[in-house]
Design an enzyme around this catalytic site. Sequence first.
Site, short mmCIF file in Angstrom:
data_model
loop_
_atom_site.label_atom_id
_atom_site.label_comp_id
_atom_site.label_asym_id
_atom_site.label_seq_id
_atom_site.Cartn_x
_atom_site.Cartn_y
_atom_site.Cartn_z
N ASN A 62 7.39 12.78 4.66
CA ASN A 62 7.44 12.79 3.19
C ASN A 62 8.78 13.26 2.62
OD1 ASN A 62 4.76 11.90 3.11
ND2 ASN A 62 3.97 13.99 3.16
N HIS A 86 11.27 11.20 1.85
CA HIS A 86 11.73 10.18 0.90
C HIS A 86 10.57 9.81 -0.03
CE1 HIS A 86 15.31 9.82 3.35
NE2 HIS A 86 14.53 9.71 4.42
N LEU A 95 -5.07 3.22 -1.15
CA LEU A 95 -6.44 3.21 -0.65
C LEU A 95 -7.27 4.22 -1.44
CD1 LEU A 95 -5.71 3.14 3.19
CD2 LEU A 95 -6.44 1.23 1.77
N ASP A 126 8.57 9.86 8.09
CA ASP A 126 9.63 10.68 7.50
C ASP A 126 9.16 12.04 7.04
OD1 ASP A 126 8.09 9.88 5.39
OD2 ASP A 126 9.77 9.48 4.04
N GLY A 168 4.04 0.42 4.86
CA GLY A 168 5.40 0.90 5.10
C GLY A 168 5.54 1.47 6.50
N LEU A 203 0.84 -1.19 0.00
CA LEU A 203 0.00 0.00 0.00
C LEU A 203 0.88 1.25 0.00
CD1 LEU A 203 -2.70 -1.12 2.60
CD2 LEU A 203 -2.87 -1.15 0.10
N THR A 204 0.70 2.09 -1.00
CA THR A 204 1.48 3.32 -1.12
C THR A 204 0.66 4.38 -1.83
OG1 THR A 204 3.44 4.33 -2.13
CG2 THR A 204 2.58 2.35 -3.19
N LEU A 229 -1.36 8.44 5.01
CA LEU A 229 -1.90 8.19 6.34
C LEU A 229 -0.84 7.52 7.21
CD1 LEU A 229 -5.38 6.70 5.32
CD2 LEU A 229 -4.81 9.09 5.77
#
Length: 323
Positions: free
Chosen positions: A251, A253, A271, A249, A245, A225-226, A285
């Site tokens: 965002n 990376h 999703l 971070d 994951g 899921l990404t 999320l």
Amino acid sequence: MTEQTSEATVVNNSPAPTIPKIKREKPTPEEIEERRKLKQLEVVPEGFSRKQWKRELKKQRWQDTKQEYLEVQREKKRLARQRKRERLKDLDENDELRKAQPIPSRQISTNNVSVIIDCDFDELMHEKEIVSLSNQIKACYSAMRHCTYKLPIQITSFNKRLKQRFEAQLHDYHLWQGNISFTDRSLTEYVTGAPNSESKDNDGNSNSNTTNSTDTINTENLVYLTADTDEEITKLEPNHTYIIGGIVDKNRHKQLCYNKAKELGIKVARLPIGKYIEMNGRHVLVTSHVYELLCKWFENDGDWETAFNKVLPPRKIKSKSPS
């Protein structure tokens, strides 16, 4: 009859037990100024910036007062349980107040859907982000306990600073109950079949519910899921494992999980956030929200919109009809 009725409706009005508050006197302006001067004169050890040293002192103060804080929290919980017993002791078993407190079902999804939290990003996170990730994993366990459908969780790459954080601050994870397991093996090792130490459950024993050091995972049944893909899932497929994951971070990376999934030959999907809710910025999320959403999807018969509205804070979402 009148006397009997009045006796039957007697309610315990005794005051609830309380914890005496510690009164601290406010510092005077002179004391505040004195403290400010002392801070300016404070020598920062070599190798620390002033900000880093301030953070280190704060951490030390927390360690010094941690035990006292935990004792106060335990006492608050004890008193809360005591107040609850006092409220319920004179109530009939069929009273509405008892009905309003159902015990969640212990049912587990029969579709063989499971979750992997891929924590193989230790070196990419700051110390505070490791703490945040550990708290999110703890929130996943809490969601598992309270949801009707409890999707099994396996935490991979449980090592380095993340494991150190659990052993030092969340050491009771060994006592966690339910279908949740920890392994130091990485997702890459599971997919490629590379050997490593055997997967362990929360008691430190070999876990029969997870793959061992010689097993591999069929990538056909894996979905990473990404948010970095246009492919959306419409439903959770039976016998599939959904990978989240395990990284905090802010965002920094971009496409990290997407690129890893492609390298391992794992399908990617996101999703269906855009169909049902509106969010500011990227549709990313936190780990615990993603896990709880998957559980709530089953609980609400595949209704994504209801799941989103039950899990995400109202201030972060705006209802939106499917296009």
